[in-house]
Design a protein around this motif. Structure first.
Motif, mmCIF file in Angstrom:
data_model
loop_
_atom_site.group_PDB
_atom_site.id
_atom_site.type_symbol
_atom_site.label_atom_id
_atom_site.label_comp_id
_atom_site.label_asym_id
_atom_site.label_seq_id
_atom_site.Cartn_x
_atom_site.Cartn_y
_atom_site.Cartn_z
ATOM 1 N N VAL A 8 11.583 31.547 14.328
ATOM 2 C CA VAL A 8 12.264 30.385 14.877
ATOM 3 C C VAL A 8 13.403 30.025 13.930
ATOM 4 O O VAL A 8 13.193 29.874 12.731
ATOM 5 N N VAL A 9 14.609 29.900 14.482
ATOM 6 C CA VAL A 9 15.800 29.629 13.685
ATOM 7 C C VAL A 9 16.449 28.335 14.168
ATOM 8 O O VAL A 9 16.646 28.145 15.363
ATOM 9 N N SER A 10 16.758 27.455 13.217
ATOM 10 C CA SER A 10 17.535 26.241 13.484
ATOM 11 C C SER A 10 18.913 26.477 12.894
ATOM 12 O O SER A 10 19.024 26.901 11.739
ATOM 13 N N PHE A 11 19.964 26.205 13.682
ATOM 14 C CA PHE A 11 21.308 26.427 13.161
ATOM 15 C C PHE A 11 22.332 25.515 13.822
ATOM 16 O O PHE A 11 22.158 25.070 14.947
ATOM 17 N N HIS A 12 23.380 25.233 13.058
ATOM 18 C CA HIS A 12 24.546 24.540 13.596
ATOM 19 C C HIS A 12 25.585 25.596 13.921
ATOM 20 O O HIS A 12 25.624 26.661 13.288
ATOM 21 N N TYR A 13 26.429 25.292 14.892
ATOM 22 C CA TYR A 13 27.438 26.270 15.313
ATOM 23 C C TYR A 13 28.693 25.583 15.809
ATOM 24 O O TYR A 13 28.680 24.418 16.195
ATOM 25 N N SER A 14 29.752 26.323 15.800
ATOM 26 C CA SER A 14 30.949 25.977 16.568
ATOM 27 C C SER A 14 31.413 27.294 17.177
ATOM 28 O O SER A 14 31.224 28.364 16.598
ATOM 29 N N VAL A 15 31.985 27.209 18.369
ATOM 30 C CA VAL A 15 32.433 28.405 19.072
ATOM 31 C C VAL A 15 33.825 28.170 19.636
ATOM 32 O O VAL A 15 34.153 27.077 20.087
ATOM 33 N N ALA A 16 34.631 29.212 19.564
ATOM 34 C CA ALA A 16 35.988 29.184 20.111
ATOM 35 C C ALA A 16 36.266 30.527 20.755
ATOM 36 O O ALA A 16 35.692 31.548 20.370
ATOM 37 N N GLU A 17 37.130 30.514 21.755
ATOM 38 C CA GLU A 17 37.635 31.784 22.258
ATOM 39 C C GLU A 17 38.497 32.343 21.132
ATOM 40 O O GLU A 17 39.224 31.588 20.469
ATOM 41 N N GLU A 24 33.165 24.266 21.714
ATOM 42 C CA GLU A 24 31.898 23.534 21.646
ATOM 43 C C GLU A 24 31.383 23.588 20.223
ATOM 44 O O GLU A 24 31.580 24.577 19.512
ATOM 45 N N THR A 25 30.677 22.520 19.820
ATOM 46 C CA THR A 25 30.095 22.478 18.485
ATOM 47 C C THR A 25 28.816 21.656 18.510
ATOM 48 O O THR A 25 28.643 20.787 19.372
ATOM 49 N N SER A 26 27.947 21.923 17.557
ATOM 50 C CA SER A 26 26.734 21.115 17.403
ATOM 51 C C SER A 26 26.941 20.024 16.360
ATOM 52 O O SER A 26 26.031 19.248 16.086
ATOM 53 N N GLU A 27 28.135 19.936 15.801
ATOM 54 C CA GLU A 27 28.432 18.935 14.787
ATOM 55 C C GLU A 27 28.116 17.542 15.327
ATOM 56 O O GLU A 27 28.482 17.196 16.445
ATOM 57 N N GLY A 28 27.409 16.762 14.521
ATOM 58 C CA GLY A 28 27.043 15.414 14.929
ATOM 59 C C GLY A 28 25.801 15.353 15.799
ATOM 60 O O GLY A 28 25.397 14.290 16.244
ATOM 61 N N ARG A 29 25.188 16.499 16.049
ATOM 62 C CA ARG A 29 23.959 16.563 16.851
ATOM 63 C C ARG A 29 22.890 17.288 16.046
ATOM 64 O O ARG A 29 23.142 17.799 14.954
ATOM 65 N N GLU A 30 21.716 17.377 16.616
ATOM 66 C CA GLU A 30 20.642 18.157 16.004
ATOM 67 C C GLU A 30 21.009 19.636 16.086
ATOM 68 O O GLU A 30 21.722 20.049 17.011
ATOM 69 N N PRO A 31 20.528 20.458 15.143
ATOM 70 C CA PRO A 31 20.815 21.892 15.236
ATOM 71 C C PRO A 31 20.155 22.502 16.469
ATOM 72 O O PRO A 31 19.177 21.966 16.988
ATOM 73 N N LYS A 127 35.414 36.571 27.995
ATOM 74 C CA LYS A 127 36.050 36.004 26.806
ATOM 75 C C LYS A 127 35.388 36.508 25.525
ATOM 76 O O LYS A 127 34.165 36.495 25.406
ATOM 77 N N ASP A 128 36.227 36.960 24.588
ATOM 78 C CA ASP A 128 35.750 37.310 23.255
ATOM 79 C C ASP A 128 35.656 36.012 22.471
ATOM 80 O O ASP A 128 36.589 35.197 22.485
ATOM 81 N N LEU A 129 34.532 35.798 21.787
ATOM 82 C CA LEU A 129 34.260 34.518 21.137
ATOM 83 C C LEU A 129 34.143 34.643 19.621
ATOM 84 O O LEU A 129 33.739 35.686 19.111
ATOM 85 N N SER A 130 34.466 33.556 18.926
ATOM 86 C CA SER A 130 34.297 33.459 17.476
ATOM 87 C C SER A 130 33.363 32.298 17.183
ATOM 88 O O SER A 130 33.570 31.186 17.681
ATOM 89 N N PHE A 131 32.334 32.571 16.381
ATOM 90 C CA PHE A 131 31.349 31.562 16.012
ATOM 91 C C PHE A 131 31.386 31.306 14.517
ATOM 92 O O PHE A 131 31.540 32.242 13.724
ATOM 93 N N ASN A 132 31.206 30.056 14.127
ATOM 94 C CA ASN A 132 30.911 29.673 12.753
ATOM 95 C C ASN A 132 29.495 29.126 12.787
ATOM 96 O O ASN A 132 29.195 28.211 13.575
ATOM 97 N N ILE A 133 28.627 29.709 11.970
ATOM 98 C CA ILE A 133 27.201 29.399 12.002
ATOM 99 C C ILE A 133 26.743 28.941 10.624
ATOM 100 O O ILE A 133 27.119 29.540 9.611
ATOM 101 N N GLU A 134 25.886 27.910 10.600
ATOM 102 C CA GLU A 134 25.196 27.508 9.378
ATOM 103 C C GLU A 134 23.703 27.530 9.681
ATOM 104 O O GLU A 134 23.222 26.765 10.526
ATOM 105 N N ILE A 135 22.978 28.423 9.018
ATOM 106 C CA ILE A 135 21.536 28.542 9.231
ATOM 107 C C ILE A 135 20.865 27.387 8.484
ATOM 108 O O ILE A 135 20.992 27.266 7.263
#
Length: 159
Positions: A8-17, A24-31, A127-135
């Motif tokens: 089970v993995v909890s992570f924050h993310y942001s995604v962009a084309e 979209e981002t999880s910033e300011g929300r639960e992971p 769409k090709d996507l770019s993610f920034n992830i913090e585990i």
């Protein structure tokens, strides 16, 4: 503990084309909390997270084929307007359509007097996507979570 199948993995993310602003981002929300290896997130992102552990920050470029797939021809469907429950529709809008298989995101193509043409391709298809992830956390999954194919409890599914 490293990320691998049945963890089970909890992570924050942001995604962009790729080459664009964040969609979209999880910033300011639960992971986001997922069970790895059970199809709970797009395959390319899950693969990029494998082997990482809590505290890691990663960037992942995911091709359309490993994200929401390529755009498929022939996915336009005509739907009676009543299924949109009075929502004011316009071409290009993305809405959620309730189907017998559950909610499905669709893109409005054309609005008629009594019917709406919608594109059933996922709005991110092609769409090709770019993610920034913090585990944030990695833990062993419980037997019941593995059996059900999803996380239970905080950030997961309740039965």
């Amino acid at each position: 503990m490293k990320i691998e199948k049945d963890r089970v993995v909890s992570f924050h993310y942001s995604v962009a084309e790729q080459g664009s602003d964040v969609i979209e981002t999880s910033e300011g929300r639960e992971p986001l909390v997922i069970l790895v290896g059970h199809g709970n997130i797009i395959p390319g992102l899950e693969k990029a997270m494998e082997g990482h552990e809590a505290g890691d920050k990663i960037t992942a470029d995911v091709s359309a084929a490993d994200a929401y797939g390529e755009v498929q021809e022939g996915m336009i469907q005509r739907v009676p307007k009543k299924y949109f429950k009075g929502t004011r529709l316009a071409p290009g809008m993305q809405v959620t359509l309730q189907t017998k298989f559950g909610p499905r995101p669709v893109t409005v193509q054309k609005v008629g007097m009594s019917v709406v043409d919608v594109d059933l391709n996922h709005p991110m298809a092609g769409k090709d996507l770019s993610f920034n992830i913090e585990i944030v956390d990695v833990r062993e999954a419980q037997a019941e979570e593995i059996e059900h194919g999803h996380v239970h409890g905080d950030g997961g599914h309740e039965h």
